[in-house]
Design an enzyme around this catalytic site. Structure first.
Site, mmCIF file in Angstrom:
data_model
loop_
_atom_site.group_PDB
_atom_site.id
_atom_site.type_symbol
_atom_site.label_atom_id
_atom_site.label_comp_id
_atom_site.label_asym_id
_atom_site.label_seq_id
_atom_site.Cartn_x
_atom_site.Cartn_y
_atom_site.Cartn_z
ATOM 1 N N ASP A 21 -1.897 5.708 -5.020
ATOM 2 C CA ASP A 21 -2.202 4.863 -3.869
ATOM 3 C C ASP A 21 -2.611 3.451 -4.290
ATOM 4 O O ASP A 21 -3.763 3.203 -4.639
ATOM 5 C CB ASP A 21 -3.322 5.512 -3.037
ATOM 6 C CG ASP A 21 -3.633 4.738 -1.771
ATOM 7 O OD1 ASP A 21 -4.542 5.158 -1.032
ATOM 8 O OD2 ASP A 21 -2.983 3.697 -1.529
ATOM 9 N N ASP A 56 0.827 -1.206 0.000
ATOM 10 C CA ASP A 56 0.000 0.000 0.000
ATOM 11 C C ASP A 56 0.866 1.262 0.000
ATOM 12 O O ASP A 56 1.402 1.658 1.039
ATOM 13 C CB ASP A 56 -0.899 -0.040 1.251
ATOM 14 C CG ASP A 56 -1.736 1.201 1.419
ATOM 15 O OD1 ASP A 56 -2.233 1.450 2.541
ATOM 16 O OD2 ASP A 56 -1.892 1.953 0.426
HETATM 17 C C1 483 Z 1 -13.012 7.660 0.280
HETATM 18 C C2 483 Z 1 -11.793 6.786 0.026
HETATM 19 C C3 483 Z 1 -12.098 5.355 0.474
HETATM 20 C C4 483 Z 1 -10.886 4.467 0.330
HETATM 21 C C5 483 Z 1 -9.709 5.080 1.082
HETATM 22 N N1 483 Z 1 -8.591 4.216 0.937
HETATM 23 C C6 483 Z 1 -8.194 3.451 1.912
HETATM 24 O O1 483 Z 1 -8.734 3.493 2.986
HETATM 25 C C7 483 Z 1 -7.057 2.546 1.563
HETATM 26 N N2 483 Z 1 -7.000 1.443 2.491
HETATM 27 C C8 483 Z 1 -5.906 0.997 3.109
HETATM 28 C C9 483 Z 1 -6.287 -0.035 3.898
HETATM 29 N N3 483 Z 1 -7.589 -0.220 3.739
HETATM 30 C C10 483 Z 1 -8.031 0.710 2.850
HETATM 31 C C11 483 Z 1 -9.363 6.455 0.579
HETATM 32 C C12 483 Z 1 -10.578 7.361 0.717
#
Ligand code: 483
Length: 332
Positions: free
Chosen positions: A221, A36
Site C-alpha cells: 500500500d 495509492d
Molecule cells: C491503521 C492504519 C492507518 C493508516 C491506514 N491507511 C490509510 O488510511 C491510507 N490512506 C489513504 C488516504 N489517506 C490515508 C491503514 C490503517
C-alpha cells in the site's frame, strides 16, 4: 506507451506520503496527487468545495476545462483506514501523468473532505492504483487511470521506486532495469478483495540470520506511511528496543529516539528484504520530543497486514496486472 513520474515526499523530515504531478483538463491544470495502491478512486480538491476546507491545496476547476464533462447523477464517497474521508461528484476529463495521457478519465471532484485532508496542505487528492472493483462511484463504478491506460501500455505493469527522504519514481508500462539489482522475485496476487494482496514468507528481527518462516498475508500500500504487522511480530521486534512500549495515548509503539534499533527483514519467496533501522525510527511523537513513533505498528485492529511506504522504500516493486496478477520485489 510508457510513462514515468516522480514520487516526492510531502514533508522534508518524515516520509508521511508521496505526491506526483499530474495535469487534468484543457488547458492543463497541474495538481500534486498521492498515488495509492490501497484504493481505487481518483479524486481531487475542487472548485466545488467550501473554501474553508481548502488550505493551500491546488484545486481542479472543471468549469475552466473545455474537455470536462459532468457524469450526470454520479457521486462518490470514501473512507480510508485512518478515518479520513471525502465525497463529491464526478467528471470525465483528460488526465496526464509522466507523459501518459488518458482521455475521458473519471475525475472525482470533492465537495467535502475531512479535517485530516484539509490539514495535508501538500496533497491535492489521490490516484487509486488498486483494482477498479474497489471504486466508490455510484450508480456506475469507474475505472482507475491505470486500467484505462493498460491496453495502450507496452506492458500491463507499473513500478514503485519509493525512497527514504528523497524523490523516487513511479513508472508505467515498463520495468526499468537501471532501478534495481539482481532478479525480481514474483509472488501471486489475489485480486478479489481489490487490493494488491500477497503472502510474505516470513520475517526476522535484524538481518535475516534468525528468519521465522511464517506466512504473512498483507497488502502493498503506497498510500500508507507505515508497516502494520501481527502482534507476535511486533513484540518480537520491540522486545529488542530499550524503553519501547505500546502506548495507548500515542496510539502505537513508541521508544526513546536515541534507543538502538534493529533492522527488520521480511521474506518474499526465497528473497529477503531488510528495512533499515533509520526507516523504523519514524518520527518524534510531537515536534522536538525525545520519544519516537515506530515505523512498525500493530495490525491487530485492522484485520489485514499492510506493507506501507516504510517497507516499500526498501525495495523496487513491480505491480504486474497481467492475468493472473502478480507482485514483484527486487533489491536496489
Ligand atoms: C491503521 C492504519 C492507518 C493508516 C491506514 N491507511 C490509510 O488510511 C491510507 N490512506 C489513504 C488516504 N489517506 C490515508 C491503514 C490503517
Amino acid at each position: 506507451a510508457t510513462g514515468s513520474a516522480p514520487a516526492v515526499p510531502i514533508d522534508e523530515r518524515f516520509d508521511i506520503a508521496y505526491v506526483t504531478p499530474v495535469t487534468i483538463g484543457t488547458p492543463p491544470q497541474t495538481l500534486m496527487l498521492d498515488f495509492d495502491t490501497g484504493s481505487s478512486d481518483l479524486w481531487v480538491f475542487s472548485s466545488h468545495m467550501p473554501p474553508f476546507q481548502v488550505r493551500g491545496q491546488e484545486i481542479y476547476t472543471p468549469d475552466e476545462s473545455s474537455t470536462a464533462r459532468l457524469l450526470e447523477g454520479h457521486t462518490w464517497s470514501i473512507m480510508y483506514g485512518d478515518g479520513s474521508a471525502s465525497r463529491g461528484n464526478v467528471y470525465v476529463d483528460t488526465f496526464a501523468v509522466g507523459g501518459l495521457t488518458v482521455l475521458n478519465q473519471a475525475v472525482q471532484t470533492a465537495q467535502q473532505v475531512s479535517a485530516s485532508f484539509t490539514s495535508a496542505t501538500n496533497i491535492d487528492g489521490l490516484v487509486g492504483l488498486g483494482f477498479s472493483t474497489l471504486n466508490t462511484v455510484r450508480p456506475e463504478s469507474q475505472l482507475t487511470f491505470f486500467d484505462n491506460a493498460k491496453a495502450s501500455l507496452d506492458n500491463p505493469v507499473f513500478t514503485a521506486d519509493l525512497k527514504y527522504m528523497a524523490a523516487g519514481t513511479y513508472d508505467f508500462g515498463f520495468i526499468d532495469r537501471a532501478k534495481y539489482t539482481g532478479e525480481i522475485t514474483y509472488v501471486p496476487i489475489d485480486p478479489d478483495p481489490g487490493y494488491w494482496i500477497f503472502t510474505s514468507s516470513g520475517y526476522a528481527v535484524g538481518a535475516s540470520s534468525n528468519f521465522s518462516a511464517t506466512p504473512i498475508i498483507g497488502i502493498a500500500d503506497t498510500g500508507t506511511s507505515l508497516v502494520y504487522l501481527p502482534t507476535a511480530v511486533l513484540t518480537a521486534y520491540y522486545r529488542q528496543v530499550q524503553g519501547a512500549t505500546n502506548s495507548r495515548s500515542y496510539g502505537g509503539y513508541v521508544f526513546p529516539c536515541d534507543s538502538a534499533l534493529p533492522s527488520f527483514t521480511f521474506g518474499v519467496g526465497e528473497e529477503r528484504f531488510t528495512i533499515p533501522a533509520s526507516y523504523i525510527r519514524y518520527a518524534p511523537v510531537t515536534e522536538g520530543s525525545a520519544t519516537c513513533f515506530g515505523g512498525l505498528q500493530s495490525s491487530s485492529e485492522l484485520g489485514i497486514n499492510i506493507w506501507g511506504d516504510v517497507a516499500l522504500k526498501a525495495a523496487f516493486v513491480v505491480f504486474d496486472s497481467r492475468s493472473p496478477p502478480r507482485i514483484g520485489w527486487a533489491k536496489k
